[in-house]
Design a protein around this motif. Structure first.
Motif, PDB file in Angstrom:
ATOM      1  N   ALA A 218       0.825  -1.210   0.000  1.00  0.00           N
ATOM      2  CA  ALA A 218       0.000   0.000   0.000  1.00  0.00           C
ATOM      3  C   ALA A 218       0.859   1.261   0.000  1.00  0.00           C
ATOM      4  O   ALA A 218       0.556   2.242  -0.684  1.00  0.00           O
ATOM      5  N   TYR A 219       1.960   1.231   0.765  1.00  0.00           N
ATOM      6  CA  TYR A 219       2.841   2.404   0.849  1.00  0.00           C
ATOM      7  C   TYR A 219       3.457   2.719  -0.507  1.00  0.00           C
ATOM      8  O   TYR A 219       3.414   3.863  -0.974  1.00  0.00           O
ATOM      9  N   PHE A 220       4.024   1.730  -1.167  1.00  0.00           N
ATOM     10  CA  PHE A 220       4.713   1.990  -2.431  1.00  0.00           C
ATOM     11  C   PHE A 220       3.737   2.171  -3.592  1.00  0.00           C
ATOM     12  O   PHE A 220       4.112   2.689  -4.644  1.00  0.00           O
ATOM     13  N   ALA A 221       2.472   1.771  -3.397  1.00  0.00           N
ATOM     14  CA  ALA A 221       1.451   2.041  -4.405  1.00  0.00           C
ATOM     15  C   ALA A 221       0.839   3.423  -4.193  1.00  0.00           C
ATOM     16  O   ALA A 221       0.036   3.880  -5.012  1.00  0.00           O
ATOM     17  N   GLY A 222       1.218   4.075  -3.094  1.00  0.00           N
ATOM     18  CA  GLY A 222       0.674   5.392  -2.786  1.00  0.00           C
ATOM     19  C   GLY A 222      -0.766   5.348  -2.335  1.00  0.00           C
ATOM     20  O   GLY A 222      -1.497   6.340  -2.422  1.00  0.00           O
ATOM     21  N   ASN A 223      -1.200   4.191  -1.854  1.00  0.00           N
ATOM     22  CA  ASN A 223      -2.587   4.008  -1.430  1.00  0.00           C
ATOM     23  C   ASN A 223      -2.699   4.281   0.065  1.00  0.00           C
ATOM     24  O   ASN A 223      -2.591   3.375   0.891  1.00  0.00           O
ATOM     25  N   GLN A 224      -2.932   5.528   0.403  1.00  0.00           N
ATOM     26  CA  GLN A 224      -2.957   5.940   1.804  1.00  0.00           C
ATOM     27  C   GLN A 224      -4.101   5.286   2.575  1.00  0.00           C
ATOM     28  O   GLN A 224      -3.915   4.829   3.713  1.00  0.00           O
ATOM     29  N   LYS A 225      -5.281   5.215   1.932  1.00  0.00           N
ATOM     30  CA  LYS A 225      -6.436   4.626   2.618  1.00  0.00           C
ATOM     31  C   LYS A 225      -6.194   3.150   2.932  1.00  0.00           C
ATOM     32  O   LYS A 225      -6.536   2.677   4.013  1.00  0.00           O
ATOM     33  N   GLN A 226      -5.622   2.419   1.989  1.00  0.00           N
ATOM     34  CA  GLN A 226      -5.341   1.009   2.203  1.00  0.00           C
ATOM     35  C   GLN A 226      -4.280   0.820   3.291  1.00  0.00           C
ATOM     36  O   GLN A 226      -4.354  -0.111   4.100  1.00  0.00           O
ATOM     37  N   LEU A 227      -3.314   1.721   3.327  1.00  0.00           N
ATOM     38  CA  LEU A 227      -2.253   1.655   4.347  1.00  0.00           C
ATOM     39  C   LEU A 227      -2.850   1.841   5.733  1.00  0.00           C
ATOM     40  O   LEU A 227      -2.539   1.090   6.662  1.00  0.00           O
ATOM     41  N   GLU A 228      -3.733   2.850   5.861  1.00  0.00           N
ATOM     42  CA  GLU A 228      -4.357   3.099   7.155  1.00  0.00           C
ATOM     43  C   GLU A 228      -5.307   1.968   7.535  1.00  0.00           C
ATOM     44  O   GLU A 228      -5.426   1.610   8.710  1.00  0.00           O
ATOM     45  N   GLN A 229      -5.983   1.409   6.529  1.00  0.00           N
ATOM     46  CA  GLN A 229      -6.904   0.298   6.783  1.00  0.00           C
ATOM     47  C   GLN A 229      -6.164  -0.932   7.278  1.00  0.00           C
ATOM     48  O   GLN A 229      -6.656  -1.681   8.129  1.00  0.00           O
ATOM     49  N   THR A 230      -4.955  -1.139   6.759  1.00  0.00           N
ATOM     50  CA  THR A 230      -4.139  -2.281   7.190  1.00  0.00           C
ATOM     51  C   THR A 230      -3.820  -2.182   8.672  1.00  0.00           C
ATOM     52  O   THR A 230      -3.883  -3.172   9.412  1.00  0.00           O
ATOM     53  N   LEU A 231      -3.478  -0.984   9.134  1.00  0.00           N
ATOM     54  CA  LEU A 231      -3.176  -0.804  10.548  1.00  0.00           C
ATOM     55  C   LEU A 231      -4.419  -1.005  11.415  1.00  0.00           C
ATOM     56  O   LEU A 231      -4.339  -1.582  12.501  1.00  0.00           O
ATOM     57  N   LYS A 232      -5.574  -0.549  10.910  1.00  0.00           N
ATOM     58  CA  LYS A 232      -6.819  -0.749  11.667  1.00  0.00           C
ATOM     59  C   LYS A 232      -7.157  -2.227  11.768  1.00  0.00           C
ATOM     60  O   LYS A 232      -7.625  -2.703  12.797  1.00  0.00           O
ATOM     61  N   GLN A 233      -6.893  -2.950  10.689  1.00  0.00           N
ATOM     62  CA  GLN A 233      -7.175  -4.379  10.660  1.00  0.00           C
ATOM     63  C   GLN A 233      -6.408  -5.125  11.751  1.00  0.00           C
ATOM     64  O   GLN A 233      -6.915  -6.073  12.340  1.00  0.00           O
ATOM     65  N   PHE A 234      -5.190  -4.676  12.025  1.00  0.00           N
ATOM     66  CA  PHE A 234      -4.360  -5.336  13.035  1.00  0.00           C
ATOM     67  C   PHE A 234      -4.349  -4.568  14.362  1.00  0.00           C
ATOM     68  O   PHE A 234      -3.532  -4.840  15.239  1.00  0.00           O
ATOM     69  N   HIS A 235      -5.257  -3.621  14.487  1.00  0.00           N
ATOM     70  CA  HIS A 235      -5.431  -2.856  15.737  1.00  0.00           C
ATOM     71  C   HIS A 235      -4.141  -2.176  16.189  1.00  0.00           C
ATOM     72  O   HIS A 235      -3.774  -2.190  17.368  1.00  0.00           O
ATOM     73  N   ILE A 236      -3.442  -1.572  15.214  1.00  0.00           N
ATOM     74  CA  ILE A 236      -2.209  -0.850  15.517  1.00  0.00           C
ATOM     75  C   ILE A 236      -2.547   0.628  15.679  1.00  0.00           C
ATOM     76  O   ILE A 236      -3.119   1.241  14.780  1.00  0.00           O
ATOM     77  N   LYS A 237      -2.197   1.186  16.827  1.00  0.00           N
ATOM     78  CA  LYS A 237      -2.507   2.584  17.099  1.00  0.00           C
ATOM     79  C   LYS A 237      -1.272   3.453  16.908  1.00  0.00           C
ATOM     80  O   LYS A 237      -0.198   3.140  17.408  1.00  0.00           O
TER      81      LYS A 237
END
Length: 252
Positions: A218-237
């Motif tokens: 997600a980071y290297f694709a420039g997909n900010q929403k997907q990057l943030e969603q990944t962290l939410k999926q794993f409950h990373i704050k």
């Protein structure tokens, strides 16, 4: 007297185990081998080294990414400052300032994912696997003791049986049986721990590898929403983000 007896038993046990180890290294003594269990232990030790290497590389990546994000943040501030002071290049400096700030923001999000990956793998390697290997060491010590007392009993059984030797044989048989029970228990403990470790390892690494892949992609694709969603999926704050208005790049 009680302490002296304990010291005597400890010294005798140490002597027998040392003799057994030396005998095995010289190729003279026989050792009990559980081929299946020892193969699993060898695989575990080899995997631990490989996981430690992944851990070191991930830590290096985290350090390098942190430095890059810090530089991007500073570069963004420098562009923003020049945007205010260079009216003829106000727009161009502004675009670059927004770009660097967004990259730094996404970098911080990726950094959170990588550090979460590092923490989880570190727990697996240096706590979970290390705990199992501690049990393995206890099992290996029990195996040496078992073989040492087995060898003693075998040597006595090869000798004469008379009034002097029979009590020694009986005592040796008793000690051998006690150490056999200890060895069997430790072998069973190791088998159980290896089984549970394998199940836990697969579960932990599956989740962490999915996290690592999705965050990097997600980071290297420039997909900010997907990057943030990944962290939410794993409950990373992460740290609470600022309330700045979205940049021109975010609005695209």
């Amino acid at each position: 007297m009680e302490k002296l007896e304990l010291v005597r038993k400890w010294s005798l046990n140490t002597y027998k185990c040392t003799r057994q180890i030396i005998s095995e290294k010289l190729g003279r003594g026989s050792r009990t081998v559980d081929l299946e269990l020892e193969a699993q232990i060898d695989i575990l030790r080899d995997n631990k080294k490989k996981y430690e290497n992944i851990l070191r590389l991930a830590q290096t990546l985290s350090t390098q990414l942190f430095q890059m994000v810090h530089t991007q943040r500073q570069l963004g501030d420098a562009f923003a400052d020049l945007s205010l002071k260079s009216l003829e290049l106000h727009e161009e400096f502004g675009y670059n300032a927004d770009t660097q700030k967004l990259l730094a923001k996404n970098g911080e999000t990726l950094l959170g994912a990588i550090n979460f990956f590092i923490a989880s793998v570190n727990t697996l390697v240096n706590k979970t696997i290390e705990d199992t290997l501690l049990t393995v060491k206890q099992y290996e010590s029990a195996r040496i003791e078992y073989d040492a007392y087995r060898t003693d009993l075998e040597e006595l059984n090869l000798g004469p049986r008379d009034a002097n030797t029979l009590p020694k044989i009986e005592q040796s048989q008793h000690l051998f049986q006690a150490h056999k029970e200890k060895y069997d228990k430790m072998r069973n403990d190791v088998s159980i721990k290896l089984k549970f470790l394998e199940e836990n390892k697969v579960k932990v690494l599956h989740n962490q590898l999915v996290l690592f892949h999705n965050a990097i992609a997600a980071y290297f694709a420039g997909n900010q929403k997907q990057l943030e969603q990944t962290l939410k999926q794993f409950h990373i704050k992460l740290k609470t983000p600022g309330v700045d208005a979205p940049s021109w790049l975010e609005e695209q």
